[in-house]
Design a protein around this motif. Structure first.
Motif, PDB file in Angstrom:
ATOM      1  N   ASN A  51       0.848  -1.183   0.000  1.00 29.10           N
ATOM      2  CA  ASN A  51       0.000   0.000   0.000  1.00 29.10           C
ATOM      3  C   ASN A  51       0.888   1.239   0.000  1.00 29.10           C
ATOM      4  N   ALA A  52       0.661   2.163  -0.925  1.00 28.17           N
ATOM      5  CA  ALA A  52       1.508   3.349  -1.061  1.00 28.17           C
ATOM      6  C   ALA A  52       1.140   4.461  -0.088  1.00 28.17           C
ATOM      7  N   LEU A  53       0.028   4.336   0.595  1.00 30.70           N
ATOM      8  CA  LEU A  53      -0.423   5.384   1.512  1.00 30.70           C
ATOM      9  C   LEU A  53       0.390   5.385   2.798  1.00 30.70           C
ATOM     10  N   GLN A  54       0.383   6.526   3.478  1.00 33.92           N
ATOM     11  CA  GLN A  54       1.158   6.695   4.698  1.00 33.92           C
ATOM     12  C   GLN A  54       0.281   6.537   5.945  1.00 33.92           C
ATOM     13  N   GLU A  55       0.933   6.271   7.050  1.00 39.37           N
ATOM     14  CA  GLU A  55       0.238   6.075   8.325  1.00 39.37           C
ATOM     15  C   GLU A  55      -0.651   7.260   8.688  1.00 39.37           C
ATOM     16  N   ILE A  56      -0.182   8.473   8.384  1.00 39.67           N
ATOM     17  CA  ILE A  56      -0.937   9.670   8.746  1.00 39.67           C
ATOM     18  C   ILE A  56      -2.327   9.653   8.131  1.00 39.67           C
ATOM     19  N   GLU A  57      -2.403   9.541   6.810  1.00 41.45           N
ATOM     20  CA  GLU A  57      -3.706   9.623   6.151  1.00 41.45           C
ATOM     21  C   GLU A  57      -4.543   8.361   6.370  1.00 41.45           C
ATOM     22  N   LEU A  58      -3.904   7.213   6.497  1.00 35.52           N
ATOM     23  CA  LEU A  58      -4.649   5.985   6.764  1.00 35.52           C
ATOM     24  C   LEU A  58      -5.380   6.077   8.106  1.00 35.52           C
ATOM     25  N   ASN A  59      -4.679   6.575   9.120  1.00 38.32           N
ATOM     26  CA  ASN A  59      -5.281   6.691  10.448  1.00 38.32           C
ATOM     27  C   ASN A  59      -6.351   7.780  10.498  1.00 38.32           C
ATOM     28  N   VAL A  94      -6.622  14.972  -1.087  1.00 38.55           N
ATOM     29  CA  VAL A  94      -5.489  15.701  -1.669  1.00 38.55           C
ATOM     30  C   VAL A  94      -4.272  15.408  -0.796  1.00 38.55           C
ATOM     31  N   SER A  95      -3.090  15.247  -1.416  1.00 37.32           N
ATOM     32  CA  SER A  95      -1.938  14.922  -0.561  1.00 37.32           C
ATOM     33  C   SER A  95      -0.606  15.399  -1.109  1.00 37.32           C
ATOM     34  N   TYR A  96       0.262  15.777  -0.183  1.00 38.37           N
ATOM     35  CA  TYR A  96       1.702  15.974  -0.302  1.00 38.37           C
ATOM     36  C   TYR A  96       2.174  16.644  -1.599  1.00 38.37           C
ATOM     37  N   GLY A  97       2.424  17.927  -1.488  1.00 41.92           N
ATOM     38  CA  GLY A  97       3.023  18.665  -2.587  1.00 41.92           C
ATOM     39  C   GLY A  97       2.061  19.066  -3.676  1.00 41.92           C
ATOM     40  N   ALA A  98       0.792  19.214  -3.350  1.00 41.13           N
ATOM     41  CA  ALA A  98      -0.219  19.514  -4.368  1.00 41.13           C
ATOM     42  C   ALA A  98      -0.518  20.998  -4.508  1.00 41.13           C
ATOM     43  N   LEU A  99      -0.653  21.708  -3.392  1.00 38.24           N
ATOM     44  CA  LEU A  99      -1.218  23.056  -3.435  1.00 38.24           C
ATOM     45  C   LEU A  99      -0.300  24.096  -4.051  1.00 38.24           C
ATOM     46  N   ARG A 131      -7.675  -0.382  -3.386  1.00 38.44           N
ATOM     47  CA  ARG A 131      -7.403  -1.666  -2.720  1.00 38.44           C
ATOM     48  C   ARG A 131      -8.100  -1.763  -1.368  1.00 38.44           C
ATOM     49  N   LEU A 132      -8.345  -0.604  -0.762  1.00 39.65           N
ATOM     50  CA  LEU A 132      -9.017  -0.573   0.530  1.00 39.65           C
ATOM     51  C   LEU A 132     -10.531  -0.473   0.394  1.00 39.65           C
ATOM     52  N   GLY A 133     -11.010  -0.584  -0.848  1.00 38.21           N
ATOM     53  CA  GLY A 133     -12.448  -0.691  -1.065  1.00 38.21           C
ATOM     54  C   GLY A 133     -13.146   0.532  -1.608  1.00 38.21           C
ATOM     55  N   ALA A 134     -12.410   1.625  -1.851  1.00 32.81           N
ATOM     56  CA  ALA A 134     -13.045   2.837  -2.377  1.00 32.81           C
ATOM     57  C   ALA A 134     -13.279   2.725  -3.884  1.00 32.81           C
ATOM     58  N   ASN A 135     -14.277   3.455  -4.351  1.00 33.98           N
ATOM     59  CA  ASN A 135     -14.516   3.604  -5.786  1.00 33.98           C
ATOM     60  C   ASN A 135     -13.825   4.891  -6.227  1.00 33.98           C
ATOM     61  N   VAL A 136     -12.672   4.765  -6.868  1.00 33.06           N
ATOM     62  CA  VAL A 136     -11.761   5.905  -6.997  1.00 33.06           C
ATOM     63  C   VAL A 136     -11.802   6.563  -8.373  1.00 33.06           C
ATOM     64  N   THR A 137     -11.600   7.887  -8.331  1.00 31.82           N
ATOM     65  CA  THR A 137     -11.370   8.700  -9.525  1.00 31.82           C
ATOM     66  C   THR A 137     -10.147   9.562  -9.253  1.00 31.82           C
ATOM     67  N   HIS A 172      -0.987  12.481  -9.521  1.00 34.30           N
ATOM     68  CA  HIS A 172       0.259  12.017 -10.150  1.00 34.30           C
ATOM     69  C   HIS A 172      -0.059  10.739 -10.935  1.00 34.30           C
ATOM     70  N   PHE A 173       0.754   9.674 -10.809  1.00 35.87           N
ATOM     71  CA  PHE A 173       0.443   8.488 -11.615  1.00 35.87           C
ATOM     72  C   PHE A 173      -0.316   7.424 -10.818  1.00 35.87           C
ATOM     73  N   GLY A 174      -0.992   7.861  -9.769  1.00 33.87           N
ATOM     74  CA  GLY A 174      -2.081   7.068  -9.228  1.00 33.87           C
ATOM     75  C   GLY A 174      -1.791   6.040  -8.150  1.00 33.87           C
ATOM     76  N   LEU A 175      -0.585   5.995  -7.601  1.00 34.54           N
ATOM     77  CA  LEU A 175      -0.314   4.964  -6.598  1.00 34.54           C
ATOM     78  C   LEU A 175      -1.195   5.123  -5.358  1.00 34.54           C
ATOM     79  N   ASP A 176      -1.327   6.360  -4.856  1.00 32.36           N
ATOM     80  CA  ASP A 176      -2.193   6.580  -3.696  1.00 32.36           C
ATOM     81  C   ASP A 176      -3.652   6.315  -4.051  1.00 32.36           C
ATOM     82  N   THR A 177      -4.075   6.775  -5.212  1.00 34.39           N
ATOM     83  CA  THR A 177      -5.448   6.561  -5.673  1.00 34.39           C
ATOM     84  C   THR A 177      -5.778   5.071  -5.695  1.00 34.39           C
ATOM     85  N   LEU A 178      -4.886   4.308  -6.298  1.00 33.70           N
ATOM     86  CA  LEU A 178      -5.110   2.867  -6.427  1.00 33.70           C
ATOM     87  C   LEU A 178      -4.980   2.149  -5.091  1.00 33.70           C
TER      88      LEU A 178
END
Length: 257
Positions: free
Chosen positions: A34-42, A120-125, A68-74, A58-64
């Motif tokens: 899983n590419a997500l971090q402890e902060i956002e998962l918790n 939204v995450s890390y380095g976006a704004l 994997r955790l059950g969301a319907n993602v865009t 970006h190229f979708g690792l967090d999205t995907l």
């Protein structure tokens, strides 16, 4: 200078480098990591069965990983190279997803879809000139009662790096490489803007998001700045005059019904 065209060109180049980096570890993801971090998962919690919009994916690792955790993602990103990679990774991983190549503002003007979660995450704004307009895209993309969540690098770091903490109409324009360990040294033009924490909060509130949580962290889950020290596994710190500086903040909110 057309900032969207310029940044798209740079992120197309960066994607080609990032896809093969240890930093992103695509192989690990395809093997089940899983590419997500402890902060956002918790903090975001259970997403199973919920529709989730990931802006600037970006190229979708967090999205995907949310898929994997059950969301319907865009996922939405301005880089056509990144979106093509995201679609390919989705197929390789056998995950259902929807990816759209668009800048945030244009997506907001066209999309009529409403989501349970906007992420939204890390380095976006820093790539956006108008945070009020961004916040309206967030709010307009949420169902009533839907959840907004952002985990972002703290703008306090910008001061120590010689940038403005406060927003300026004129952007910073620089020639830079990228932040992954396999940087080729080739530079490209990047156009960014500073956004203080108060500006982000006030924009979300004005757009109709009720803030339920604001957190700040003295570490980053990514080793992406100079002179970072990994005191705990996966937690990278920076100090100034022997004091830890804030490196990440998170905001969680609910759209008014």
């Amino acid at each position: 200078m057309d900032y969207i065209k310029t940044n798209k060109k740079s992120w197309d180049k960066r994607t080609e480098i990032h896809i093969s980096s240890k930093f992103y570890d695509v192989e690990g993801f395809l093997n089940g990591k899983n590419a997500l971090q402890e902060i956002e998962l918790n903090e975001l919690g259970d997403v199973s069965g919920k529709s989730l919009l990931h802006l600037q994916c970006h190229f979708g690792l967090d999205t995907l990983s949310w898929a994997r955790l059950g969301a319907n993602v865009t996922g939405v990103d301005l880089s056509s190279t990144a979106i093509a990679k995201a679609k390919s990774l989705s197929a390789q991983a056998g995950l259902n997803s929807h990816f759209i190549c668009s800048d945030v503002y244009s997506f907001g003007e066209r999309s009529q879809e409403k989501y349970d979660i906007v992420f939204v995450s890390y380095g976006a704004l820093c790539w956006l000139p108008d945070i009020d307009k961004w916040a309206n895209v967030v709010a307009n993309s949420l169902k009533p009662g839907g959840t907004f969540y952002i985990a972002e690098f703290h703008p306090f770091y910008d001061i120590l790096s010689g940038y403005s903490y406060f927003h300026n109409l004129e952007p910073d324009i620089e020639e830079e490489g990228t932040y992954t360990e396999n940087d080729t040294g080739e530079k490209s033009t990047l156009i960014t803007w500073a956004h203080p924490l108060s500006e982000v909060l006030n924009a979300l509130i004005a757009a109709g998001i009720q803030i339920t949580r604001l957190n700040e962290y003295p570490y980053s889950p990514y080793n992406c700045f100079e002179a970072m020290l990994e005191r705990e596994k996966g937690k990278f710190y920076l100090s100034h005059k022997e004091q830890d500086i804030p490196l990440v903040y998170t905001i969680k909110g609910i759209k008014h019904a």
